[in-house]
Design an enzyme around this catalytic site. Structure first.
Site, PDB file in Angstrom:
ATOM      1  N   GLY A  12       0.859  -1.189   0.000  1.00 44.46           N
ATOM      2  CA  GLY A  12       0.000   0.000   0.000  1.00 44.46           C
ATOM      3  C   GLY A  12       0.890   1.231   0.000  1.00 44.46           C
ATOM      4  O   GLY A  12       0.519   2.290   0.498  1.00 44.46           O
ATOM      5  N   MET A  17      -1.479   6.216   3.970  1.00 49.25           N
ATOM      6  CA  MET A  17      -0.661   5.721   5.086  1.00 49.25           C
ATOM      7  C   MET A  17       0.729   5.309   4.600  1.00 49.25           C
ATOM      8  O   MET A  17       1.730   5.559   5.275  1.00 49.25           O
ATOM      9  CB  MET A  17      -1.355   4.545   5.784  1.00 49.25           C
ATOM     10  CG  MET A  17      -2.481   4.953   6.703  1.00 49.25           C
ATOM     11  SD  MET A  17      -1.947   6.050   8.020  1.00 49.25           S
ATOM     12  CE  MET A  17      -0.782   5.010   8.871  1.00 49.25           C
ATOM     13  N   GLY A  99      -2.376  -2.938   9.317  1.00 50.96           N
ATOM     14  CA  GLY A  99      -3.182  -1.777   9.695  1.00 50.96           C
ATOM     15  C   GLY A  99      -4.489  -1.716   8.938  1.00 50.96           C
ATOM     16  O   GLY A  99      -5.402  -0.986   9.327  1.00 50.96           O
ATOM     17  N   THR A 101      -8.115  -2.120   7.589  1.00 49.78           N
ATOM     18  CA  THR A 101      -9.366  -2.410   8.300  1.00 49.78           C
ATOM     19  C   THR A 101     -10.404  -2.956   7.317  1.00 49.78           C
ATOM     20  O   THR A 101     -10.167  -2.986   6.110  1.00 49.78           O
ATOM     21  CB  THR A 101      -9.916  -1.144   8.983  1.00 49.78           C
ATOM     22  OG1 THR A 101     -10.134  -0.147   7.978  1.00 49.78           O
ATOM     23  CG2 THR A 101      -8.962  -0.620  10.031  1.00 49.78           C
ATOM     24  N   ALA A 123      -4.078  -4.299  14.091  1.00 50.58           N
ATOM     25  CA  ALA A 123      -4.827  -3.380  14.962  1.00 50.58           C
ATOM     26  C   ALA A 123      -5.582  -2.393  14.090  1.00 50.58           C
ATOM     27  O   ALA A 123      -4.998  -1.832  13.157  1.00 50.58           O
ATOM     28  CB  ALA A 123      -3.878  -2.640  15.903  1.00 50.58           C
ATOM     29  N   ASN A 125      -6.358   0.419  14.840  1.00 55.35           N
ATOM     30  CA  ASN A 125      -5.819   1.754  15.087  1.00 55.35           C
ATOM     31  C   ASN A 125      -4.477   1.607  15.786  1.00 55.35           C
ATOM     32  O   ASN A 125      -4.391   1.026  16.860  1.00 55.35           O
ATOM     33  CB  ASN A 125      -6.786   2.581  15.937  1.00 55.35           C
ATOM     34  CG  ASN A 125      -6.492   4.052  15.787  1.00 55.35           C
ATOM     35  OD1 ASN A 125      -5.352   4.471  15.952  1.00 55.35           O
ATOM     36  ND2 ASN A 125      -7.493   4.828  15.459  1.00 55.35           N
ATOM     37  N   HIS A 156     -14.483  10.510   9.637  1.00 59.79           N
ATOM     38  CA  HIS A 156     -13.318  10.252   8.776  1.00 59.79           C
ATOM     39  C   HIS A 156     -13.491  10.964   7.443  1.00 59.79           C
ATOM     40  O   HIS A 156     -14.597  11.347   7.074  1.00 59.79           O
ATOM     41  CB  HIS A 156     -13.148   8.748   8.522  1.00 59.79           C
ATOM     42  CG  HIS A 156     -12.452   8.032   9.637  1.00 59.79           C
ATOM     43  ND1 HIS A 156     -13.128   7.514  10.721  1.00 59.79           N
ATOM     44  CD2 HIS A 156     -11.143   7.749   9.839  1.00 59.79           C
ATOM     45  CE1 HIS A 156     -12.257   6.945  11.547  1.00 59.79           C
ATOM     46  NE2 HIS A 156     -11.055   7.073  11.041  1.00 59.79           N
ATOM     47  N   HIS A 157     -12.399  11.035   6.704  1.00 61.36           N
ATOM     48  CA  HIS A 157     -12.366  11.608   5.357  1.00 61.36           C
ATOM     49  C   HIS A 157     -13.332  10.864   4.417  1.00 61.36           C
ATOM     50  O   HIS A 157     -13.604   9.673   4.607  1.00 61.36           O
ATOM     51  CB  HIS A 157     -10.943  11.538   4.804  1.00 61.36           C
ATOM     52  CG  HIS A 157     -10.327  10.178   4.875  1.00 61.36           C
ATOM     53  ND1 HIS A 157     -10.458   9.253   3.875  1.00 61.36           N
ATOM     54  CD2 HIS A 157      -9.595   9.562   5.843  1.00 61.36           C
ATOM     55  CE1 HIS A 157      -9.827   8.147   4.198  1.00 61.36           C
ATOM     56  NE2 HIS A 157      -9.296   8.308   5.404  1.00 61.36           N
ATOM     57  N   LYS A 160     -12.732   7.238   2.715  1.00 60.57           N
ATOM     58  CA  LYS A 160     -12.680   5.987   3.475  1.00 60.57           C
ATOM     59  C   LYS A 160     -13.704   4.988   2.937  1.00 60.57           C
ATOM     60  O   LYS A 160     -14.859   5.338   2.692  1.00 60.57           O
ATOM     61  CB  LYS A 160     -12.928   6.267   4.960  1.00 60.57           C
ATOM     62  CG  LYS A 160     -12.738   5.033   5.833  1.00 60.57           C
ATOM     63  CD  LYS A 160     -12.609   5.407   7.301  1.00 60.57           C
ATOM     64  CE  LYS A 160     -12.513   4.193   8.187  1.00 60.57           C
ATOM     65  NZ  LYS A 160     -11.382   3.313   7.883  1.00 60.57           N
TER      66      LYS A 160
HETATM   67  P1  NAD Z   1      -5.363   4.468   0.547  1.00 57.34           P
HETATM   68  O1  NAD Z   1      -6.493   4.094  -0.365  1.00 57.34           O
HETATM   69  O2  NAD Z   1      -4.800   5.852   0.491  1.00 57.34           O
HETATM   70  O3  NAD Z   1      -4.134   3.449   0.338  1.00 57.34           O
HETATM   71  C1  NAD Z   1      -4.302   2.082   0.060  1.00 57.34           C
HETATM   72  C2  NAD Z   1      -3.179   1.672  -0.862  1.00 57.34           C
HETATM   73  O4  NAD Z   1      -3.284   0.258  -1.109  1.00 57.34           O
HETATM   74  C3  NAD Z   1      -3.263   2.371  -2.249  1.00 57.34           C
HETATM   75  O5  NAD Z   1      -1.981   2.837  -2.627  1.00 57.34           O
HETATM   76  C4  NAD Z   1      -3.768   1.250  -3.149  1.00 57.34           C
HETATM   77  O6  NAD Z   1      -3.344   1.421  -4.514  1.00 57.34           O
HETATM   78  C5  NAD Z   1      -3.101   0.038  -2.487  1.00 57.34           C
HETATM   79  N1  NAD Z   1      -3.712  -1.212  -2.933  1.00 57.34           N
HETATM   80  C6  NAD Z   1      -4.996  -1.431  -3.319  1.00 57.34           C
HETATM   81  N2  NAD Z   1      -5.144  -2.698  -3.752  1.00 57.34           N
HETATM   82  C7  NAD Z   1      -3.928  -3.296  -3.636  1.00 57.34           C
HETATM   83  C8  NAD Z   1      -3.436  -4.592  -3.945  1.00 57.34           C
HETATM   84  N3  NAD Z   1      -4.233  -5.541  -4.473  1.00 57.34           N
HETATM   85  N4  NAD Z   1      -2.122  -4.857  -3.693  1.00 57.34           N
HETATM   86  C9  NAD Z   1      -1.314  -3.913  -3.163  1.00 57.34           C
HETATM   87  N5  NAD Z   1      -1.723  -2.639  -2.889  1.00 57.34           N
HETATM   88  C10 NAD Z   1      -3.017  -2.351  -3.109  1.00 57.34           C
HETATM   89  O7  NAD Z   1      -5.882   4.126   2.007  1.00 57.34           O
HETATM   90  P2  NAD Z   1      -5.250   4.573   3.426  1.00 57.34           P
HETATM   91  O8  NAD Z   1      -5.989   5.760   3.930  1.00 57.34           O
HETATM   92  O9  NAD Z   1      -3.761   4.607   3.348  1.00 57.34           O
HETATM   93  O10 NAD Z   1      -5.743   3.353   4.323  1.00 57.34           O
HETATM   94  C11 NAD Z   1      -5.369   2.023   4.005  1.00 57.34           C
HETATM   95  C12 NAD Z   1      -6.019   1.076   5.014  1.00 57.34           C
HETATM   96  O11 NAD Z   1      -5.480   1.335   6.323  1.00 57.34           O
HETATM   97  C13 NAD Z   1      -7.527   1.218   5.158  1.00 57.34           C
HETATM   98  O12 NAD Z   1      -8.082  -0.058   5.403  1.00 57.34           O
HETATM   99  C14 NAD Z   1      -7.692   2.114   6.375  1.00 57.34           C
HETATM  100  O13 NAD Z   1      -8.924   1.975   7.026  1.00 57.34           O
HETATM  101  C15 NAD Z   1      -6.555   1.609   7.227  1.00 57.34           C
HETATM  102  N6  NAD Z   1      -6.052   2.533   8.234  1.00 57.34           N
HETATM  103  C16 NAD Z   1      -5.685   1.972   9.414  1.00 57.34           C
HETATM  104  C17 NAD Z   1      -5.099   2.765  10.395  1.00 57.34           C
HETATM  105  C18 NAD Z   1      -4.599   2.102  11.655  1.00 57.34           C
HETATM  106  O14 NAD Z   1      -4.086   2.798  12.545  1.00 57.34           O
HETATM  107  N7  NAD Z   1      -4.690   0.775  11.754  1.00 57.34           N
HETATM  108  C19 NAD Z   1      -4.933   4.149  10.189  1.00 57.34           C
HETATM  109  C20 NAD Z   1      -5.315   4.685   8.963  1.00 57.34           C
HETATM  110  C21 NAD Z   1      -5.869   3.859   7.979  1.00 57.34           C
END
Ligand code: NAD
Length: 263
Positions: A12, A17, A99, A101, A123, A125, A156-157, A160
């Site tokens: 990702g 993130m 991370g 969700t 987790a 979060n 959230h934004h 999401k």
């Molecule tokens: P985002 O959409 O900005 O980033 C996700 C990334 O994953 C993108 O670059 C996308 O191209 C990539 N992706 C999609 N399909 C893929 C695949 N098949 N293989 C590899 N990469 C792939 O989202 P974000 O805001 O960075 O959030 C990502 C996740 O993390 C969400 O599930 C969000 O809810 C979660 N999150 C968790 C926390 C935490 O503290 N645990 C905090 C923020 C966000």
């Protein structure tokens, strides 16, 4: 690169993130980025991930394949990609921080099964302060939960994809366990009648570019207690994920929680 530096892979990598993780890894003397993975149809595959993110060349290309060489992987992507990476980590015996969700129950079950072979910390979060909010919520729910109306509100934004947030779901589970009720209600609409005691309301707002807010409201007769956390940027989540990655190095197989490394 020092021999003692921990080699990190990010899945990702070009996401919101992923970008913060890579920027913070650059500034961390214990960590080095060795792999940056994103989706197979990403238009910039093969380019230096630092140039994609606008922070200068880092010498690591964005790939769709999961390369060898990482001591630990961090995943912030989508549930399907999370499980695909987890299977690879299991086969290679490499620890994994998740991370992402919105995993379905069967995906969570498969991740738990994989954690019998490798160390996994998943987790909803990763922020230290949010994990403290969870602890405080458990304390408050045990103390006054049975005589309160408890509502969980998250913002959230608007990008999401899952709703309510994984953190709100976890907070609801914590309250449910503390007060001995599973009556979780998502939003309310129509002639729903008086609010029964023991109901746990969960409400998801999607607004602008908000990085994440959670409030647990305990409504009593004549007074209200609110426990709130507001993320001002994504750095609290990213720092927690990097701490989790360091924590997992050398750990035996198992499912770890943020509270394991915070305590
Ligand atoms: P985002 O959409 O900005 O980033 C996700 C990334 O994953 C993108 O670059 C996308 O191209 C990539 N992706 C999609 N399909 C893929 C695949 N098949 N293989 C590899 N990469 C792939 O989202 P974000 O805001 O960075 O959030 C990502 C996740 O993390 C969400 O599930 C969000 O809810 C979660 N999150 C968790 C926390 C935490 O503290 N645990 C905090 C923020 C966000």
């Amino acid at each position: 690169m020092s021999d003692r530096m921990i080699k990190v892979g990010i899945q990702g990598a070009s996401g919101r993130m992923g970008a913060r993780l890579i920027d913070l890894i650059r500034a961390d003397a214990e960590l080095t980025l060795v792999a940056a993975v994103d989706r197979p149809d990403h238009p910039r595959l093969g380019d230096d991930v630092g140039l994609i993110l606008g922070c200068g060349s880092l010498g690591t290309k964005l790939t769709a394949e999961i390369p060898l060489g990482a001591d630990v992987w961090i995943d912030f992507s989508t549930p399907g990609a999370t499980l695909a990476l987890a299977r690879v980590c299991r086969d290679r015996k490499v620890p994994l921080v998740v991370g992402t969700t919105g995993l379905e129950p069967e995906e969570k079950a498969e991740l738990a099964e994989i954690a019998r072979s490798i160390a996994v910390l998943a987790a909803p979060n990763m922020s230290r302060a949010v994990n403290l909010l969870m602890k405080l919520t458990a304390d408050a729910a045990r103390a006054i939960g049975r005589e309160s109306d408890i509502e969980i509100v998250e913002r959230h934004h608007h990008f999401k994809k899952d709703s309510p947030s994984g953190t709100a779901v976890r907070l609801a589970e914590i309250v449910a366990e503390a007060i001995g009720s599973n009556a979780i209600v998502h939003g309310r609409s129509g002639l729903v009648g008086e609010r029964p005691r023991g109901e746990i309301g969960v409400h998801a707002l999607r607004v602008g570019d908000n990085p994440g807010e959670h409030t647990v409201v305990f409504g009593l007769m004549g007074e209200t207690l609110e426990l709130s956390h507001r993320a001002l940027s994504r750095d609290g989540f990213a720092r927690g994920a990097l701490d989790a990655a360091k924590f997992l190095i050398g750990k035996p197989a198992g499912s770890y929680k943020m509270s394991d490394l915070l305590e």
